[in-house]
Design a protein around this motif. Structure first.
Motif: not given
Length: 454
Positions: A211-220, A234-252
């Motif tokens: 349940y670390t950030f990196y494990a959940l980000a890899e799932d997303m 991408l539409i994120g809420h609360s903690y889900g916004v961080s995963f959206c930001t991560f994906l935006a950097h990975e796949y600009p």
């Protein structure tokens, strides 16, 4: 609530383990739900809806383009200096997707410490030589230059190359997006909403490292690669916004637009040492009724029967104590600082509920200042769970943002202003061309006289 307290008290007395976590049982039909195995033994529930489109429309327009040119300088004292190098981008950002003007849409120069950044101007006839050496001693720690041309177009539900991804936060599930999934699927959009590990009907591993950030980000990231189209939102809420930001950097290049709902400020994630979630799992299980009540009070503007029913129906804050503790202690993401967010060039809509007690409005305002293409919208009747409290308002804001594209005036329009003058010049030229006809007889006489002289 008394029964829950009794069960928790018996759990503490009998030392019953509360680490046994299983997916939450759901009574929803299986239509539209898929179970994706992202890793061996790690299965996520995903709601995937592909609507029946009567008319398949391929996007053929060019849309608008914005030059993303900015220079980000970081000094050793933590001071951040952002300079937008293209004036055209800053002028276009002042227009909100629905035509309203937003004062916090962009910022050209942003400093974390204004007192140390701009010294006072010296008086007339005086030279400020004492402060010049200080400026020379300040050496930047890091400098980032962004120079790219981004094309932004309107995304309609009939476009088959558009997909919407909804990512929830801690304690939620894909069911909190029920109103949004139904609304946009009826408009013809393809929607994808996963359950995070340990949430909803996804599998819940019994190790905290899951349940670390990196494990959940890899799932997303794996979910995104599976369902991504050419243009994704991408539409994120609360903690889900961080995963959206991560994906935006990975796949600009694949992320077309992004929505942040009560996501907070552009700060790196780090678990708090003095937090109630650091208590033992059994103690958190005993306090689960109190935590649920506090979440209801802080997450909703009103605490009535309707809000309680929304929490129960949408499986919000319905996770085990072990998963909750592991999620909160695993929020470690040092890369997600202000520079990381300032490097984003994707258009972003920020939605904030004014009654939110988890995320202050100042954090979203700070996020709007750091981001290059950002629009901030405040909802007075909403709180942290604004998508459940004000579904119609949120759906309207999201839909307007999806259809927005920058209206950059084309260059030929500037030439149309000089057309009347050109017409006048042509008429003058015609008059001038007709005037030589009047002097032709004189010219003929001169030629005749010349012939006679000869």
């Amino acid at each position: 609530m008394l029964t829950s307290f009794m069960e928790s008290f018996l759990c503490c007395l009998t030392s019953k383990s509360a680490n046994i976590v299983v997916p939450v049982e759901t009574s929803e039909p299986a239509d539209g739900h898929e179970f994706v195995e992202v890793k061996p033994g790690r299965v996520l529930r995903v709601r995937h809806i592909i609507p029946d489109r009567s008319v398949v429309e391929e996007y053929t327009g060019q849309g608008g383009s914005i030059s993303c040119k900015r220079k980000i300088t970081v000094y050793r004292n933590g001071q951040l200096f952002i300079e937008n190098l293209d004036d055209r981008a800053s002028t276009e950002l002042k227009n909100h997707p629905n035509g309203e003007t937003q004062s916090n849409s962009n910022v050209e120069v942003d400093l974390t410490d204004c007192d140390n950044s701009s010294p006072p101007a010296p008086a007339a006839g005086q030279t400020n030589q004492s402060q010049q050496p200080r400026r020379r001693r300040r050496k930047p720690k890091r400098t980032v230059v962004i120079d790219c041309e981004r094309k932004i177009s309107s995304c309609k539900g009939t476009h088959t190359d558009v997909a919407l991804f909804f990512i929830h936060g801690v304690g939620g599930s894909l069911d909190i997006w029920g109103s949004q999934l139904d609304f946009f699927s009826r408009l013809g959009y393809e929607v994808i909403a996963p359950d995070l590990a340990g949430h909803g009907a996804s599998s819940a591993p019994q190790i905290a490292a899951a349940y670390t950030f990196y494990a959940l980000a890899e799932d997303m990231r794996l979910i995104f690669k599976r369902y991504a189209r050419k243009r994704n939102i991408l539409i994120g809420h609360s903690y889900g916004v961080s995963f959206c930001t991560f994906l935006a950097h990975e796949y600009p290049e694949q992320i077309h637009k992004m929505v942040m709902i009560n996501g907070g400020g552009p700060t790196a994630l780090e678990p708090s040492l003095c937090s109630i979630f650091n208590l033992p799992t059994c103690v958190l299980y005993c306090l689960s009724p109190l935590l649920a009540w506090s979440f209801l009070k802080a997450g909703f503007a009103k605490q009535g029967t309707k809000e309680k029913q929304l929490l129960k129906q949408n499986n919000a804050f319905n996770v085990s104590s072990f998963v909750l503790r592991a999620m909160m202690s695993g929020q470690y993401w040092p890369e997600g600082d202000e520079i990381y967010h300032a490097e984003l060039t994707v258009p972003i809509l920020l939605v904030h509920g004014m009654h939110d007690k988890f995320v202050p409005v100042e954090e979203d305002q700070r996020m709007a200042e750091i981001l290059l293409l950002a629009f901030l919208k405040l909802l007075e009747d909403g709180s942290h769970m604004v998508m459940m409290e004000c579904p119609k308002a949120v759906n309207t804001l999201l839909h307007e943002f999806f259809l927005w594209e920058p209206a950059i005036p084309p260059l030929p329009k500037k030439e149309s202003k000089t057309r009347p003058e050109t017409a006048k010049a042509q008429s003058d030229n015609n008059k001038a061309s007709s005037e030589p006809d009047k002097v032709r007889p004189a010219t003929a006489r001169q030629t005749s006289s010349n012939d006679g002289a000869e």
